[in-house]
Scaffold this motif. Structure first.
Motif, PDB file in Angstrom:
ATOM      1  N   LYS A  98       0.822  -1.214   0.000  1.00  0.00           N
ATOM      2  CA  LYS A  98       0.000   0.000   0.000  1.00  0.00           C
ATOM      3  C   LYS A  98       0.855   1.263   0.000  1.00  0.00           C
ATOM      4  O   LYS A  98       0.656   2.163  -0.802  1.00  0.00           O
ATOM      5  N   LEU A  99       1.809   1.360   0.920  1.00  0.00           N
ATOM      6  CA  LEU A  99       2.724   2.499   0.986  1.00  0.00           C
ATOM      7  C   LEU A  99       3.812   2.218   2.005  1.00  0.00           C
ATOM      8  O   LEU A  99       3.788   1.189   2.684  1.00  0.00           O
ATOM      9  N   LYS A 157      -5.990  -0.269  12.328  1.00  0.00           N
ATOM     10  CA  LYS A 157      -7.268   0.363  12.003  1.00  0.00           C
ATOM     11  C   LYS A 157      -7.157   1.355  10.850  1.00  0.00           C
ATOM     12  O   LYS A 157      -8.171   1.852  10.360  1.00  0.00           O
ATOM     13  N   VAL A 158      -5.940   1.598  10.395  1.00  0.00           N
ATOM     14  CA  VAL A 158      -5.782   2.438   9.201  1.00  0.00           C
ATOM     15  C   VAL A 158      -6.392   1.760   7.972  1.00  0.00           C
ATOM     16  O   VAL A 158      -6.563   2.401   6.934  1.00  0.00           O
ATOM     17  N   GLY A 165      -7.327   0.815   1.306  1.00  0.00           N
ATOM     18  CA  GLY A 165      -8.406   0.014   0.764  1.00  0.00           C
ATOM     19  C   GLY A 165      -9.779   0.416   1.251  1.00  0.00           C
ATOM     20  O   GLY A 165     -10.790  -0.065   0.738  1.00  0.00           O
ATOM     21  N   GLU A 166      -9.818   1.288   2.275  1.00  0.00           N
ATOM     22  CA  GLU A 166     -11.090   1.779   2.831  1.00  0.00           C
ATOM     23  C   GLU A 166     -12.059   0.628   3.090  1.00  0.00           C
ATOM     24  O   GLU A 166     -13.203   0.621   2.633  1.00  0.00           O
ATOM     25  N   TRP A 170     -16.854  -3.462   9.626  1.00  0.00           N
ATOM     26  CA  TRP A 170     -16.994  -4.858  10.058  1.00  0.00           C
ATOM     27  C   TRP A 170     -15.798  -5.708   9.663  1.00  0.00           C
ATOM     28  O   TRP A 170     -15.618  -6.822  10.191  1.00  0.00           O
ATOM     29  N   ALA A 171     -14.955  -5.220   8.743  1.00  0.00           N
ATOM     30  CA  ALA A 171     -13.774  -5.963   8.306  1.00  0.00           C
ATOM     31  C   ALA A 171     -12.498  -5.448   8.963  1.00  0.00           C
ATOM     32  O   ALA A 171     -11.401  -5.889   8.605  1.00  0.00           O
TER      33      ALA A 171
END
Length: 317
Positions: A98-99, A157-158, A165-166, A170-171
């Motif tokens: 992601k980064l 939690k990011v 990926g926003e 719930w995921a």
């Protein structure tokens, strides 16, 4: 005169073996990491009677708007967290593509995150991280790895943010539980599992399911979320945190295990040792939540020093 004895201390049905328990009031666990006797050193922690909303902690039955939101969260979580879904998410996010950023940069990103599954707090997550870390630091001043573990335990939690990926709430957040075996009755809002597709697979409906007794939690598929993601980030980036720290990060939301004693039959000996640390950590994670603010700039230099000790400067996320 120094008197040394051998004794066992029972805490939350877990036996903590002590060796040479002298006037130092310390418990020695395997791995040469010393745990202070909570009845002496940990006595300074002032556990509040009510949460930030003036209600009992982890009360999922009280009638208010926050609780309605929490229940709807768990309804979605229990329907859509399936064995195949978790397997897919682990494979996708283990790529860490992601980064790149530092641990502290990630801490600051949590200013943008509020956990909708939490019935006890609605503050940005960085407040909770610092409250937990500072409470542990006060009672266990010599266990710097535990202070850092507290600071970073919720960084996963990011996943709620667009650049990661926003993922839906719930995921990412909420209590976690195993997939591939029967859902234990102790899981919050257990009733909603009746709509989970895994309920149609007979292989998943027994106590052991697809696993064998004592197989070890690392071999069990746990519902996907910030715990497992942050564990992957730490492990794959070569963190030097002790195994107990990584265990806390990976299973701190596994409340059916460390609060209700469910699924212990799947644990191996290493899990049993590390669970002792998780149960120490848990009371700070849960009961340090409040409206009290921590002076970020005052404590920042200390936590930066721990980050430099246990992590590379930049990590892949």
């Amino acid at each position: 005169m120094t008197v040394c004895i051998e004794q066992s201390v029972h805490e939350s049905e877990v036996v903590v073996e002590t060796k040479n328990h002298c006037d130092t009031n310390e418990l020695v666990l395997i791995g040469d990491v010393v745990v202070p006797d909570q009845t002496v050193v940990g006595g300074d922690f002032d556990q509040p009677e009510v949460n930030a909303f003036g209600q009992s902690f982890r009360d999922y039955d009280v009638e208010n708007e926050r609780q309605k939101q929490v229940e709807e969260f768990y309804r979605m979580n229990h329907i859509y967290q399936t064995y195949d879904y978790v397997k897919k998410m682990r494979e996708e996010y283990k790529k860490l593509d992601k980064l790149e950023m530092s641990i502290w940069e990630c801490c600051e990103l949590l200013n943008e995150v509020v956990d909708e599954s939490d019935p006890d707090l609605d503050e940005p997550q960085i407040e909770h991280l610092l409250q937990t870390a500072e409470a542990i630091r006060k009672d266990y001043p010599d266990e710097d790895w535990l202070h850092l573990t507290a600071l970073i335990h919720d960084l996963g939690k990011v996943l709620l943010l667009p650049r990661f990926g926003e993922l839906p709430q719930w995921a990412v957040v909420g209590d976690t539980h195993p997939l591939g075996c029967a859902f234990d009755d102790s899981i919050v809002h257990h009733k909603y599992f009746k709509e989970n597709p895994d309920m149609n697979n007979p292989a998943y409906q027994t106590k052991n399911g697809i696993y064998t007794e004592g197989c070890g939690l690392e071999n069990v598929m746990i519902s996907w979320g910030h715990d497992d993601y942050m564990y992957l980030v730490a492990k794959e980036n070569g963190s030097t945190l002790p195994e107990a720290g990584l265990f806390i990060i990976r299973y701190h939301s596994f409340y059916p295990l460390h609060r209700s004693g469910a699924y212990k039959h799947l644990m191996n000996e290493e899990d049993v040792k590390n669970l002792k640390w998780l149960q120490i950590f848990n009371k700070y994670d849960l009961y340090s939540k409040s409206k009290s603010r921590v002076d970020v700039e005052k404590v920042k230099p200390y936590y930066l020093s721990l980050i430099n000790k246990y992590f590379p400067e930049k990590l892949r996320w």
